[in-house]
Design a protein around this motif. Structure first.
Motif, PDB file in Angstrom:
ATOM      1  N   LYS A 121      -5.994   5.900   2.661  1.00  0.00           N
ATOM      2  CA  LYS A 121      -4.876   5.334   3.433  1.00  0.00           C
ATOM      3  C   LYS A 121      -4.758   3.744   2.920  1.00  0.00           C
ATOM      4  O   LYS A 121      -3.777   3.268   2.925  1.00  0.00           O
ATOM      5  N   THR A 122      -5.679   3.280   1.973  1.00  0.00           N
ATOM      6  CA  THR A 122      -5.784   2.074   1.419  1.00  0.00           C
ATOM      7  C   THR A 122      -4.417   2.144   0.352  1.00  0.00           C
ATOM      8  O   THR A 122      -3.979   0.964  -0.176  1.00  0.00           O
ATOM      9  N   GLU A 123      -4.212   3.339  -0.101  1.00  0.00           N
ATOM     10  CA  GLU A 123      -3.048   3.320  -0.981  1.00  0.00           C
ATOM     11  C   GLU A 123      -2.094   4.343  -0.605  1.00  0.00           C
ATOM     12  O   GLU A 123      -1.372   5.037  -1.561  1.00  0.00           O
ATOM     13  N   ASN A 124      -1.963   4.666   0.831  1.00  0.00           N
ATOM     14  CA  ASN A 124      -0.957   5.482   1.110  1.00  0.00           C
ATOM     15  C   ASN A 124      -1.002   6.871   0.707  1.00  0.00           C
ATOM     16  O   ASN A 124       0.180   6.999   0.453  1.00  0.00           O
ATOM     17  N   LEU A 125      -2.237   7.314   0.666  1.00  0.00           N
ATOM     18  CA  LEU A 125      -2.376   8.803   0.101  1.00  0.00           C
ATOM     19  C   LEU A 125      -2.775   9.790   1.144  1.00  0.00           C
ATOM     20  O   LEU A 125      -3.204  10.938   0.923  1.00  0.00           O
ATOM     21  N   ALA A 176      -0.343  12.722  -7.788  1.00  0.00           N
ATOM     22  CA  ALA A 176      -1.611  11.868  -8.624  1.00  0.00           C
ATOM     23  C   ALA A 176      -2.090  10.862  -7.665  1.00  0.00           C
ATOM     24  O   ALA A 176      -1.704  10.077  -7.098  1.00  0.00           O
ATOM     25  N   LEU A 177      -3.646  11.145  -7.271  1.00  0.00           N
ATOM     26  CA  LEU A 177      -4.261  10.362  -6.549  1.00  0.00           C
ATOM     27  C   LEU A 177      -4.676   8.976  -7.263  1.00  0.00           C
ATOM     28  O   LEU A 177      -5.956   8.804  -7.661  1.00  0.00           O
ATOM     29  N   VAL A 178      -3.703   8.318  -7.330  1.00  0.00           N
ATOM     30  CA  VAL A 178      -3.935   6.920  -7.954  1.00  0.00           C
ATOM     31  C   VAL A 178      -3.342   5.846  -6.975  1.00  0.00           C
ATOM     32  O   VAL A 178      -2.777   5.893  -6.096  1.00  0.00           O
ATOM     33  N   PRO A 179      -3.817   4.448  -7.207  1.00  0.00           N
ATOM     34  CA  PRO A 179      -3.625   3.443  -6.505  1.00  0.00           C
ATOM     35  C   PRO A 179      -1.798   3.302  -6.666  1.00  0.00           C
ATOM     36  O   PRO A 179      -1.284   3.850  -7.514  1.00  0.00           O
ATOM     37  N   GLU A 180      -1.175   2.501  -5.823  1.00  0.00           N
ATOM     38  CA  GLU A 180       0.079   2.368  -5.776  1.00  0.00           C
ATOM     39  C   GLU A 180       0.681   1.748  -7.092  1.00  0.00           C
ATOM     40  O   GLU A 180       1.786   1.676  -7.754  1.00  0.00           O
ATOM     41  N   ARG A 234       3.588   9.031  -8.968  1.00  0.00           N
ATOM     42  CA  ARG A 234       2.485   9.405  -8.217  1.00  0.00           C
ATOM     43  C   ARG A 234       2.756  10.847  -7.484  1.00  0.00           C
ATOM     44  O   ARG A 234       1.841  11.931  -7.007  1.00  0.00           O
ATOM     45  N   VAL A 235       4.033  11.022  -7.190  1.00  0.00           N
ATOM     46  CA  VAL A 235       4.616  12.301  -6.399  1.00  0.00           C
ATOM     47  C   VAL A 235       5.633  13.136  -7.140  1.00  0.00           C
ATOM     48  O   VAL A 235       6.501  12.558  -7.797  1.00  0.00           O
ATOM     49  N   GLY A 236       5.411  14.368  -7.378  1.00  0.00           N
ATOM     50  CA  GLY A 236       6.132  15.148  -8.308  1.00  0.00           C
ATOM     51  C   GLY A 236       7.540  15.560  -7.332  1.00  0.00           C
ATOM     52  O   GLY A 236       7.682  15.575  -6.147  1.00  0.00           O
TER      53      GLY A 236
END
Length: 244
Positions: A223-227, A64-68, A46-48
């Motif tokens: 916030k639901t997926e810590n983004l 990447a704006l995806v769920p955990e 999710r994070v480069g």
């Protein structure tokens, strides 16, 4: 007027409650089949990594704006995929690649980002070269920030997964009857359709950046997926080469 204002505020509270309590692990109400499936996670990034070379930036990282669990569900044959591009010291090339379950590339493109950072709401193009996403098949997507075109080993890369699902008739009817875009966001969220909830709300935010209610909903959804670290970032417009 008072009644209308109350209904608007009440709906905002309701939609926020849905966003806060939704689960993106499995779109329980979205599938045509009611059979329960276990929570599923897939390998992803999710994070480069840290910035380097042409991609140097003192703030922000490619995301990447995806769920955990790295898997986002959609009802669409050509969905939107979202990611965050950090600021760079100079304009930089970005590559997007979509692969099927057998790791075969089904779509790829490159574009140039400005030195500014922001969220990209990337729409898969409806073209003869890209067939619609198959239902119940997973696709792996990659975004690469090309720091040195002469040495791709220095790319900063993130990737996630997307899966198209078939909706049941009840949800399909509700979506057809809902004229409010924010109402559709709430239905997508309740059904666990991360990609569609995120993309629809992102479109609303980009066209109405000063709407405080949309800003709150956008932050809560991320916030639901810590983004939510990128909740205040602007949206970027990009030019994608035409597909045949």
């Amino acid at each position: 007027m008072l009644e209308k204002t109350f209904k608007t505020r009440a709906f905002t509270v309701i939609s926020l409650a849905l966003l806060l309590t939704c689960s993106w692990a499995m779109p329980k109400q979205a599938l045509a089949s009611s059979e329960e499936k276990p929570r599923e996670g897939l390998p992803g990034r999710r994070v480069g990594g840290g910035t380097r070379g042409q991609c140097f930036s003192s703030v922000g990282r490619l995301m990447a704006l995806v769920p955990e669990n790295n898997l986002g569900f959609t009802k669409k044959a050509y969905p939107n995929i979202l990611f965050y591009l950090p600021p760079t010291s100079t304009p930089a090339m970005v590559e997007f690649v979509l692969q099927d379950e057998s790791r075969q590339s089904v779509y790829e493109t490159t574009f140039t980002k400005s030195s500014a950072g922001g969220v990209i709401n990337f729409s898969l193009p409806e073209s003869t070269s890209l067939p619609p996403l198959a239902i119940n098949k997973k696709y792996n997507w990659y975004v690469s920030l090309i720091c040195n075109p002469e040495n791709r080993a220095n790319d900063i890369v993130v990737h996630g997964w997307i899966q198209r699902v078939e909706l049941d008739s009840n949800l399909t009817k509700k979506l057809e009857q809902t004229t409010s875009p924010l109402g559709r966001v709430a239905l997508y969220a309740q059904a666990g359709l991360w990609q569609d909830a995120l993309a629809t709300l992102a479109q609303l935010r980009s066209t109405q950046p000063n709407d405080s209610k949309l800003a709150v909903n956008w932050t809560q959804l991320l916030k639901t997926e810590n983004l939510d670290a990128i909740a205040q970032e602007p949206f970027l417009e990009i030019q994608i080469p035409n597909s045949p």
